[in-house]
Design a protein around this motif. Structure first.
Motif, PDB file in Angstrom:
ATOM      1  N   ALA A 151       0.827  -1.204   0.000  1.00 22.71           N
ATOM      2  CA  ALA A 151       0.000   0.000   0.000  1.00 22.71           C
ATOM      3  C   ALA A 151       0.862   1.253   0.000  1.00 22.71           C
ATOM      4  N   GLU A 152       1.948   1.228   0.753  1.00 27.40           N
ATOM      5  CA  GLU A 152       2.858   2.374   0.759  1.00 27.40           C
ATOM      6  C   GLU A 152       3.517   2.547  -0.603  1.00 27.40           C
ATOM      7  N   ASP A 153       3.898   1.444  -1.224  1.00 26.26           N
ATOM      8  CA  ASP A 153       4.501   1.531  -2.564  1.00 26.26           C
ATOM      9  C   ASP A 153       3.505   2.101  -3.570  1.00 26.26           C
ATOM     10  N   LYS A 154       2.259   1.673  -3.472  1.00 23.99           N
ATOM     11  CA  LYS A 154       1.223   2.189  -4.379  1.00 23.99           C
ATOM     12  C   LYS A 154       1.024   3.686  -4.164  1.00 23.99           C
ATOM     13  N   GLN A 155       0.983   4.089  -2.902  1.00 19.07           N
ATOM     14  CA  GLN A 155       0.811   5.512  -2.608  1.00 19.07           C
ATOM     15  C   GLN A 155       1.961   6.328  -3.179  1.00 19.07           C
ATOM     16  N   PHE A 156       3.175   5.814  -3.041  1.00 20.56           N
ATOM     17  CA  PHE A 156       4.341   6.521  -3.580  1.00 20.56           C
ATOM     18  C   PHE A 156       4.262   6.588  -5.100  1.00 20.56           C
ATOM     19  N   PHE A 157       3.930   5.477  -5.721  1.00 21.03           N
ATOM     20  CA  PHE A 157       3.852   5.430  -7.186  1.00 21.03           C
ATOM     21  C   PHE A 157       2.783   6.385  -7.701  1.00 21.03           C
ATOM     22  N   ASP A 158       1.599   6.344  -7.093  1.00 26.08           N
ATOM     23  CA  ASP A 158       0.495   7.181  -7.563  1.00 26.08           C
ATOM     24  C   ASP A 158       0.784   8.661  -7.376  1.00 26.08           C
ATOM     25  N   SER A 159       1.386   9.021  -6.251  1.00 24.71           N
ATOM     26  CA  SER A 159       1.593  10.443  -5.957  1.00 24.71           C
ATOM     27  C   SER A 159       2.801  11.022  -6.667  1.00 24.71           C
ATOM     28  N   HIS A 160       3.822  10.225  -6.914  1.00 30.50           N
ATOM     29  CA  HIS A 160       5.040  10.744  -7.540  1.00 30.50           C
ATOM     30  C   HIS A 160       5.064  10.536  -9.052  1.00 30.50           C
ATOM     31  N   LEU A 161       4.416   9.505  -9.540  1.00 32.84           N
ATOM     32  CA  LEU A 161       4.422   9.242 -10.978  1.00 32.84           C
ATOM     33  C   LEU A 161       3.007   9.424 -11.525  1.00 32.84           C
ATOM     34  N   ALA A 162       2.200   8.406 -11.532  1.00 33.46           N
ATOM     35  CA  ALA A 162       0.805   8.544 -11.979  1.00 33.46           C
ATOM     36  C   ALA A 162       0.056   7.284 -11.599  1.00 33.46           C
ATOM     37  N   PRO A 163      -1.227   7.392 -11.235  1.00 30.05           N
ATOM     38  CA  PRO A 163      -1.997   6.184 -10.920  1.00 30.05           C
ATOM     39  C   PRO A 163      -2.125   5.290 -12.143  1.00 30.05           C
ATOM     40  N   PHE A 164      -2.148   3.996 -11.885  1.00 28.02           N
ATOM     41  CA  PHE A 164      -2.340   3.047 -12.977  1.00 28.02           C
ATOM     42  C   PHE A 164      -3.722   3.262 -13.591  1.00 28.02           C
ATOM     43  N   TYR A 165      -3.772   3.194 -14.915  1.00 25.65           N
ATOM     44  CA  TYR A 165      -5.017   3.516 -15.608  1.00 25.65           C
ATOM     45  C   TYR A 165      -6.121   2.503 -15.306  1.00 25.65           C
ATOM     46  N   ARG A 166      -7.345   2.932 -15.529  1.00 24.97           N
ATOM     47  CA  ARG A 166      -8.511   2.062 -15.388  1.00 24.97           C
ATOM     48  C   ARG A 166      -8.638   1.229 -16.659  1.00 24.97           C
ATOM     49  N   ILE A 167      -9.187   0.033 -16.525  1.00 28.80           N
ATOM     50  CA  ILE A 167      -9.251  -0.887 -17.660  1.00 28.80           C
ATOM     51  C   ILE A 167     -10.680  -1.346 -17.892  1.00 28.80           C
ATOM     52  N   GLU A 168     -11.120  -1.175 -19.138  1.00 30.19           N
ATOM     53  CA  GLU A 168     -12.396  -1.709 -19.585  1.00 30.19           C
ATOM     54  C   GLU A 168     -12.061  -2.693 -20.710  1.00 30.19           C
ATOM     55  N   GLN A 169     -12.679  -3.862 -20.698  1.00 32.47           N
ATOM     56  CA  GLN A 169     -12.213  -4.903 -21.619  1.00 32.47           C
ATOM     57  C   GLN A 169     -13.358  -5.764 -22.146  1.00 32.47           C
ATOM     58  N   LEU A 170     -13.214  -6.146 -23.414  1.00 31.25           N
ATOM     59  CA  LEU A 170     -14.115  -7.100 -24.067  1.00 31.25           C
ATOM     60  C   LEU A 170     -13.282  -8.264 -24.594  1.00 31.25           C
ATOM     61  N   ILE A 171     -13.790  -9.483 -24.450  1.00 34.07           N
ATOM     62  CA  ILE A 171     -13.135 -10.667 -25.013  1.00 34.07           C
ATOM     63  C   ILE A 171     -14.177 -11.421 -25.835  1.00 34.07           C
ATOM     64  N   ILE A 172     -13.966 -11.468 -27.140  1.00 29.65           N
ATOM     65  CA  ILE A 172     -14.887 -12.132 -28.061  1.00 29.65           C
ATOM     66  C   ILE A 172     -14.187 -13.376 -28.583  1.00 29.65           C
ATOM     67  N   ALA A 173     -14.808 -14.529 -28.410  1.00 31.99           N
ATOM     68  CA  ALA A 173     -14.124 -15.785 -28.743  1.00 31.99           C
ATOM     69  C   ALA A 173     -15.051 -16.711 -29.520  1.00 31.99           C
ATOM     70  N   THR A 174     -14.432 -17.588 -30.283  1.00 30.79           N
ATOM     71  CA  THR A 174     -15.181 -18.609 -31.023  1.00 30.79           C
ATOM     72  C   THR A 174     -15.449 -19.807 -30.123  1.00 30.79           C
ATOM     73  N   ILE A 175     -16.371 -20.648 -30.530  1.00 32.03           N
ATOM     74  CA  ILE A 175     -16.775 -21.809 -29.746  1.00 32.03           C
ATOM     75  C   ILE A 175     -16.295 -23.074 -30.452  1.00 32.03           C
ATOM     76  N   PRO A 176     -15.601 -23.977 -29.745  1.00 34.47           N
ATOM     77  CA  PRO A 176     -15.151 -25.229 -30.376  1.00 34.47           C
ATOM     78  C   PRO A 176     -16.339 -26.066 -30.836  1.00 34.47           C
ATOM     79  N   ALA A 177     -16.121 -26.826 -31.893  1.00 33.00           N
ATOM     80  CA  ALA A 177     -17.188 -27.680 -32.416  1.00 33.00           C
ATOM     81  C   ALA A 177     -17.531 -28.803 -31.453  1.00 33.00           C
TER      82      ALA A 177
END
Length: 1298
Positions: free
Chosen positions: A425-451
């Motif tokens: 948690a301390e490492d995350k706080q340091f990273f977010d405040s000194h560099l930048a927070p990790f971006y938010r992720i929105e994701q779609l996974i479209i896959a085929t179906i095996p026969a």
């Protein structure tokens, strides 16, 4: 929960990499022919060309014979003698091509074109001087060598306008040169993209022939590359007079042009310094074809020894017992005991004050004596004043419930599963405040179906599926979320590396995200082309000007067989903010809610109609689904409560008789007991809410059930104890006697449970710590209510029954006689269970052979459980904590199945001293002249052993790229105007505007010069002032074809410039990737490996370095989960031991309870291993809780054994007869009926961690309490405390008879 564990699988690269990737136009004459060109095969009779001459000091191509409309020059196919350049041109040529001296075969215009074109490749290779020199030598010899005609043969010419130009050549070059060129360059890194430079300048060639083929391939119109074909041949015809080019090459390990270890792992200095890979090897023993772990073999040997010794002792002891002398003594003891037993057969369980002065009683310990006095007097007082006792106890609890007005629920995962003092948690706080927070992720996974079930899924890469993807993208782009009256679209919140286009990761980027480009770019064939040339083809660049790695947009394929991919992966990175309550975060949340709604209502049916599957997730999905999970099992929990209530009502009442059951039943008493349990829970929650402790969803769902399961036991034991008293005694006497009889054991069990949960409050995970605190207070309040309010309610209920009033309608009185013993006396006749205990169970356990078998079996299972414990893996699967019908269940399965790259990993350096006096620059970088054991070199070396390091690639280094960017060799990068201000590359404004037909010919930047000459640098390193001045230039420089090393976008958030003027950069990060992580153990081990690596590097370099990945915060708990579990269990068992020792004042008794408790816990852990239940904070809390609950299975039998008379066998039988039925019906069955209902829960976490673990606890507790413990007591039990005690008339007795 390691719920963070979820960003960890994202393939998206942390920063938008804005590197323009162009195929390097290596040679001066690589230009496109006009569409009207005519191509000729060059022969000796070709008109206008003449016969070619191949000799020293003779050129095969000299001067310019045409200019394209875009300004690119075309070479002449005519041979001519080499020429001597003027002094200025000669110095220019030697600065780029030091091997060429004297005459040359190129004009100044040809040389400047060569210089302009190779400068695109220089930034990729300049970090490894040997590779760069070999690379430049190849094209210097091709363009300007005075002996050009000896290895170049023009084979085709084309007519442009009225002039002939070169259209094809044969280039004779030795394989030796090609091999050494490739060997020197194959491992050179391109840090910005965490990949090899050969992927960009050689299209990922695996050998020199593939590289030659890439260079020599003729490019089509408007496509970067060679305008004519180059055929590389290893040997010239003997009659031609030609010989292959074979200039000297340099090894990447050459000390004069040495490359870093990251660029040249084969260098001797690197191989010598390479650490031996650290791999854990588990100890194992092979017995024939069977391979077993050492601990398993050791446990098996230990068991064989223990059983042999035990059986030997057992037979010897049995033989000794059968000796005549032993039988005589035994007969005397048995006779005396039977006399005493017969004498007391009809004696009340507790003597009141008017009993005879001498009695066969129990000598109690000091603590038990005081407890007996207290419970006798207290029980009589409560029975006489039930209303007052009820009022006072309820008033106190209701006052605690007032705190519920401050009730709040904590749902944020980071607040639930990460301790405030967490290093992660301390490492995350340091990273977010000194560099930048990790971006938010929105994701779609479209896959085929095996026969078929085990069949291979068909390829997703089809024209119809790509068009479907465009349709999906159109709907996503059309999302307009509402946030306080304003609309929010994807473009409003997405991450834009260059401030214009979203960094969406999708195969649609090969068409610039524009469906209009689909047909014009070449449709499906263009996609297939880009899969192989995504790093080199301009048309394959994404809309946000970066190459798109197919590994980030495809899934379900092996190696680089992208066309076999069975899934499209579409990722939308969204800007994040430190302030989780700010407008930016809330706007993103509003869009994510609309995104999930769109996926459920429109995208899912659309995809399923095409016989495909769709999985989707947003940054806020886990938190939202956890909130929904809190209501998913309300019905299940309520049914569990109702089942337990029904069972309590049945077991508290007398044997059902139709004629009197409406009076003898205890439904109202059971309901009152359940209400007291609820009040205890509410009182606990109210108290902690009042002092500002937030509740959790697990508290609201589990603690009521837990307290009910624990509280029911005591209710049953109290009621059954009252029923056992003699009818001649008044109700005050019966309640007083019952409290003296079972009060100490109930107190012991309850205190043990409270202490066990109190120990759980030391677990660092907040959710489990809060759970333990709430549970400890709830159980304490429940115990207090049971010995106050519930005892008062018992008095009311027994008076109601004696007054023949209906159970649920006490106002209605039934006329009749009280002669029925079932109603009047409440003296319970031995039931079926009690008769079983007395007539079957106890006699069987008294058999000596049965005892030996029981001990051997239980010890064997305990030792087997110890051997199985190492198989328990730490972690908490994400799917388990979510509802079974959650859309995230399928998403996590697809993530594990399809994703090819692990989560981003950052090595963060604190307080980097870049001053020229410091050595830290060379301790960190990985280009030429950097230390061989530098941080980045060690990361590259660690990536060679991903099985143990979990590092997939060398790190992207802003420091390496910055040092290359300012290098004089990278002459197209760091440049300045005459006024010393920054001058961009020639292909960027103001040097080149979008309206210019040709870049590089502008007069605006004609006077720009490189920032430094070699003489300006100290060992190719900038001074403190130079570093400080040029670093902002680098971070603001846009990458382009002329200089791909610009840091804008790629490293915008990798360096903190605040306060850097003092020579110290407070924070900077070097990005790499973990290997794909599919199991919880992978996440834990990867974090441990990264931390070990960072710790080792920090100690070695004396620089503060720490690793950071978004999932570390959620998995840190598992690094020491075994240590935490063992310490907490040891403290809990130790606390129970101390409580037993204090109350019983018997080390012998306490030791036996300690042994049985330890065996129960060990056996539960063995069951965890068998059922694949992972070790995490939830299971640790359950284990600690099991210590407290398991006490109930032991203390009542133990207490009954202590206060009965006879030899050990007789006392064991009496204890089982007296308390065995109560333990089975009041403790085992009450828990069992409630636990079984949990198996129907919709939440997997209930099924795994509550149903399975509680069921194991109940069954194991029952077996140990009613089978093993009686056997141990009959063999090794402590002596009886029943002695003859005298009581004066004027002093109440303190004896207790059980």
């Amino acid at each position: 929960m390691d719920l963070s564990h979820r960003r960890m699988m994202r393939l998206l690269q942390r920063n938008g990499f804005t590197v323009f990737v162009f195929k390097v136009l290596f040679i001066v004459y690589m230009v496109h022919a006009d569409r009207s060109d005519t191509r000729f095969l060059l022969t000796a009779n070709t008109t206008g060309v003449g016969e070619q001459r191949h000799s020293e000091e003779y050129c095969a191509m000299f001067d310019i014979c045409g200019t394209r409309s875009d300004g690119k020059v075309l070479n002449c196919p005519f041979g001519s003698p080499s020429v001597k350049p003027d002094e200025l041109l000669s110095s220019k040529i030697q600065s780029l091509c030091p091997t060429i001296t004297g005459n040359v075969c190129c004009t100044e215009t040809q040389f400047e074109t060569l210089r302009a074109q190779v400068q695109q490749a220089v930034p990729f290779l300049v970090g490894c001087p040997a590779c760069l020199r070999n690379f430049l030598n190849l094209f210097c010899e091709l363009s300007c060598s005075p002996n050009q005609s000896q290895f170049i043969n023009v084979t085709f010419v084309s007519k442009v306008g009225n002039n002939l130009t070169v259209d094809g050549i044969d280039f004779y070059i030795t394989d030796t040169f090609g091999e050494e060129l490739f060997e020197s360059c194959k491992d050179v890194k391109f840090g910005t993209m965490n990949t090899r430079a050969i992927d960009f300048v050689g299209a990922g060639a695996e050998n020199f022939r593939e590289w030659y083929a890439f260079i020599g391939r003729k490019a089509g119109p408007d496509v970067p590359g060679s305008p004519y074909s180059i055929n590389f041949l290893p040997a010239a015809p003997e009659t031609s007079g030609m010989r292959p080019m074979n200039v000297s090459t340099y090894s990447c390990g050459d000390t004069s042009l040495g490359c870093s270890c990251g660029d040249c792992p084969s260098s001797p200095i690197c191989s010598n310094s390479a650490p031996s890979p650290h791999q854990k090897r588990s100890c194992s023993v092979r017995i024939g074809s069977l391979k077993a772990k050492c601990i398993e073999v050791a446990v098996a040997v230990l068991y064989a020894i223990l059983v042999s010794v035990f059986l030997g002792w057992g037979f010897f002891h049995r033989k000794r017992e059968r000796s005549p002398a032993s039988r005589t003594n035994s007969l005397i003891n048995v006779t005396n005991d039977r006399v005493n037993s017969k004498k007391d057969e009809n004696t009340p369980m507790q003597m009141l004050e008017d009993v005879p002065q001498t009695a066969n009683g129990v000598q109690l310990s000091i603590v038990q004596g005081y407890m007996s006095k207290f419970f006798r007097r207290y029980g009589a007082w409560v029975a006489r004043n039930p209303i007052l006792a009820l009022f006072l106890s309820l008033a106190i609890v209701l006052m605690l419930c007032i705190g519920l007005i401050h009730f709040k629920v904590e749902t944020k995962p980071e607040k639930l599963w990460v301790g405030p003092g967490s290093r992660a948690a301390e490492d995350k706080q340091f990273f977010d405040s000194h560099l930048a927070p990790f971006y938010r992720i929105e994701q779609l996974i479209i896959a085929t179906i095996p026969a078929s079930v085990h069949g291979k899924a068909p390829s997703i890469v089809t024209e119809s599926n790509i068009k479907l993807l465009f349709d999906i993208q159109k709907k996503v782009d059309a999302i307009r979320a509402n946030y306080f009256g304003t609309t929010v679209s994807l473009t409003d919140i997405c991450m834009k590396p260059l401030g214009k286009d979203c960094a969406t990761q999708s195969v649609l980027q090969y068409f610039k995200m524009d469906p209009a480009n689909y047909d014009s770019f070449g449709a499906l064939e263009h996609v297939k082309y880009c899969f192989q040339h995504y790093t080199s083809a301009d048309l394959c660049l994404s809309a946000f000007k970066a190459p798109l790695d197919p590994n980030t947009a495809l899934g379900g394929f092996s190696a680089n067989n992208y066309l076999e991919a069975s899934a499209f992966i579409v990722t939308y990175p969204v800007d994040n903010a430190i302030d989780k309550e700010g407008n930016n975060t809330k706007r993103a949340l509003a869009w994510e809610k609309a995104f999930i709604q769109l996926a459920k209502e429109e995208l899912l049916p659309m995809v399923q109609s095409k016989n495909l599957t769709l999985a989707f997730s947003s940054e806020s999905s886990i938190e939202d689904e956890l909130k929904r999970e809190s209501t998913a099992d309300v019905i299940t929990i309520l049914i569990s409560y109702l089942v337990m209530f029904a069972y309590i009502s049945l077991t508290l009442g007398d044997t059902p008789r139709f004629s009197s059951y409406y009076i003898s039943s205890k439904v109202l008493l059971a309901l009152s007991g359940v209400m007291l349990v609820m009040l205890s829970v509410l009182g606990s929650v109210g108290f902690f809410s009042a002092i500002g402790v937030k509740s959790t969803l697990i508290i609201m769902e589990v603690i009521p059930f837990l307290v009910l399961a624990v509280g029911v036991d005591n209710m049953c034991i109290l009621v059954h104890a009252v029923k056992r008293q003699q009818v001649e005694l008044p109700i005050e006497g019966r309640i007083s006697n019952a409290l003296v009889e079972v009060g100490p054991s109930i107190t012991l069990a309850s205190l043990s449970e409270v202490l066990a949960f109190a120990v759980g409050s030391y677990i660092p995970m907040p959710a489990c710590r809060v759970f333990s605190m709430f549970a400890a207070l709830a159980i304490l309040l429940d115990f207090l209510l049971q010995i106050t309010a519930f005892v008062a309610l018992i008095a009311f209920d027994f008076r109601r029954a004696e007054d023949r009033r209906i159970d649920c309608l006490p106002c209605i009185k039934i006329s009749g006689s009280n002669d029925d013993p079932e109603i009047g006396s409440h003296q319970q006749k031995p039931g079926l269970l009690a008769r079983y205990m007395k007539e079957i169970h106890a006699p069987i356990l008294s058999l000596w052979g049965v005892k030996l078998v029981v001990v051997s079996v239980f010890v064997g299972f305990a030792l087997a459980s110890i051997a199985l414990c190492p198989r328990i893996e730490p972690g908490l699967e994400q799917q388990i904590v979510l509802p079974k019908d959650s859309y995230l269940q399928g998403y996590f399965n697809d993530v594990s199945k399809y994703l090819r790259i692990g989560p981003p990993l950052y090595f963060v350096v604190k307080n980097y001293n870049y001053s020229s006096e410091s050595k830290q620059t060379n301790q960190l970088c990985s280009i030429s002249q950097c230390d061989s054991d530098s941080l980045l070199n060690e990361i590259a070396r660690a990536s060679l052993g991903p099985e143990s390091s979990y590092i997939a690639k060398p790190a992207a280094s802003w420091l390496d790229d910055f040092l290359v960017w300012i290098s004089p060799e990278a002459f197209g990068c760091c440049r300045k105007f005459t006024n010393a201000s920054y001058c961009p590359p020639d292909d960027q404004p103001p040097c080149c505007s979008s309206n210019d037909s040709s870049c590089g010919l502008s007069t605006v930047c004609k006077d720009c010069t490189t920032c430094f000459r070699h003489s300006d640098l100290q060992n190719d390193r900038p001074s403190t002032t130079q570093f400080k001045e040029k670093l902002p230039w680098f971070l603001n420089a846009l990458p382009s074809a002329d200089c791909a090393k610009g840091g804008n976008g790629a490293y915008t958030n990798s360096v903190e410039l605040k306060g850097y003027e003092d020579g110290i950069i407070q924070a900077s990060a070097f990005r790499t990737y973990h290997t794909p992580l599919n199991k919880q153990s992978d996440y834990v081990n990867s974090m441990r490996a990264a931390r070990d690596f960072s710790s080792r590097m920090s100690d070695s370099l004396k620089i503060d370095i720490f690793p950071y990945a978004v999932y570390y915060m959620f998995f840190e708990q598992y690094l020491n989960i075994w240590k935490t579990a063992l310490i907490d269990l040891a403290i809990a068992i130790g606390a129970v031991f101390v409580v037993c020792l204090v109350i019983t004042s018997s080390l012998w008794t306490s030791a036996i309870i300690l042994l049985v408790l330890a065996m129960i816990i060990v056996d539960i852990m063995g069951v965890m291993a068998i059922l694949n239940i992972q070790l995490n904070a939830v299971s640790v809390v359950n284990l600690v809780m099991s210590v407290g609950i398991a006490v109930e299975f032991c203390v009542h039998i133990m207490h009954a054994f202590l206060v009965t008379s006879g030899d050990r066998n007789q006392r064991m039988e009496e204890a089982l007869t007296t308390m065995g039925a109560s333990v089975f019906s009041g403790i085992t069955l009450t828990k069992l009926v409630g636990v079984i209902v949990l198996c129907f829960s919709r939440s997997e976490v209930f099924v795994v961690y509550y149903f399975k673990m509680y069921l194991s606890l109940v069954l194991l507790g029952f077996l140990h309490g009613l089978v093993l413990l009686p056997v141990l007591l009959s063999m090794f039990g402590p002596p009886s405390r029943r002695v003859l005690v005298k009581k004066r008339e004027d002093q109440p007795s303190t004896s207790s008879q059980f």
